[in-house]
Design an enzyme around this catalytic site. Sequence first.
Site, mmCIF file in Angstrom:
data_model
loop_
_atom_site.group_PDB
_atom_site.id
_atom_site.type_symbol
_atom_site.label_atom_id
_atom_site.label_comp_id
_atom_site.label_asym_id
_atom_site.label_seq_id
_atom_site.Cartn_x
_atom_site.Cartn_y
_atom_site.Cartn_z
ATOM 1 N N GLU A 1 -0.042 -4.436 -3.692
ATOM 2 C CA GLU A 1 0.442 -4.903 -2.384
ATOM 3 C C GLU A 1 -0.741 -5.213 -1.469
ATOM 4 O O GLU A 1 -0.752 -6.220 -0.746
ATOM 5 C CB GLU A 1 1.354 -3.838 -1.759
ATOM 6 C CG GLU A 1 2.608 -3.614 -2.591
ATOM 7 C CD GLU A 1 3.576 -2.647 -1.939
ATOM 8 O OE1 GLU A 1 4.512 -3.109 -1.279
ATOM 9 O OE2 GLU A 1 3.397 -1.421 -2.089
ATOM 10 N N GLU B 1 6.256 1.728 -9.299
ATOM 11 C CA GLU B 1 7.306 2.244 -8.413
ATOM 12 C C GLU B 1 8.632 2.365 -9.150
ATOM 13 O O GLU B 1 9.386 3.323 -8.971
ATOM 14 C CB GLU B 1 7.499 1.309 -7.200
ATOM 15 C CG GLU B 1 6.385 1.365 -6.185
ATOM 16 C CD GLU B 1 5.271 0.370 -6.456
ATOM 17 O OE1 GLU B 1 5.123 -0.062 -7.628
ATOM 18 O OE2 GLU B 1 4.538 0.044 -5.517
#
Length: 257
Positions: A111, A131
């Site tokens: 990210e 995740e």
Amino acid sequence: MTQKHLQLEMRGDVAVIRLARPAKRNALGDAQVLALRDMFENLPSGARAAVLHGEGDHFCAGLDLGELQERDASQGLHHSRMWHAALDRLQYGPVPVIAALHGAVVGGGLELASACHIRVADDSTFYALPEGSRGIFVGGGGAVRIPRLIGAARMTDMMLTGRVYNAQDGERIGLAQYLVPQGQAFDKALELATRVATNAPLTNYALMHALPRIAEQPADQGFFTEALMAAIAQSAPEAKGRVRDFLDGKAAKVQKS
Ligand code: 1HE
């Protein structure tokens, strides 16, 4: 400006920012995320471009999972918004940021890399969004930025199946714009940043602040915004000087690569 796990040094007019927590694979706790935000808000005024890289064998292992245990839903919401604020300062900050990637670029590390303007990866780089297997979701802007790089289908696959992309495949699908031999990402990123720093500041500003917004606008509005930005950029004295230099034979031609 230096925080324990985040360091800044100037190399000429390039700000070199280093994630410096190698023992934890540069995992980002709240303190590092806030320090990143503050760093991009307060870059030295002489900075014209930046390089972001990681110390040790990996760029960044993402969110510090040790801090995740304690949060309830409301705290989780604010935590994600904190990441958004920090990466927003990076993406829409004062100077273009070139990420030098190696080793793990995973979770929040991907990210973070996605918020940078150019990504240079070396052969050791690998990309993942663990995740999915940790029972959580991206929270650092990845749901917005990563599909714009590789498409929602590839991101869905990465999160559903735990797929890991190697450096070559990462460059092929658009996670990085440059791929270099192992150990050379930092030098290449610095070379690019030094080149970027010679652009007219208004051109760099337009590319960072106008282009991503234009790309999201309906075509009719995008054309109009582009025309406004073009008019502003070309009216700057620096643009006029650069064009005059070319016409007078004093500026470099475009060279075949
Ligand atoms: C960590 C973290 C971390 C390492 N938070 N402590 N990200 C992840 O799920 C990735 C988790 N990390 C890994 O898969 C691996 O650590 C790596 C592939 C990145 C590196 O492997 P390796 O063999 O070099 O290192 P290691 O032995 O796994 O880790 C070294 C130490 O770093 C170890 O601590 P130690 O005290 O036992 O030495 C690890 O626990 C620690 N460490 N990664 C905390 N991430 C805005 S939302 C974003 C959501 C996410 O980013 S979720 C994805 C998190």
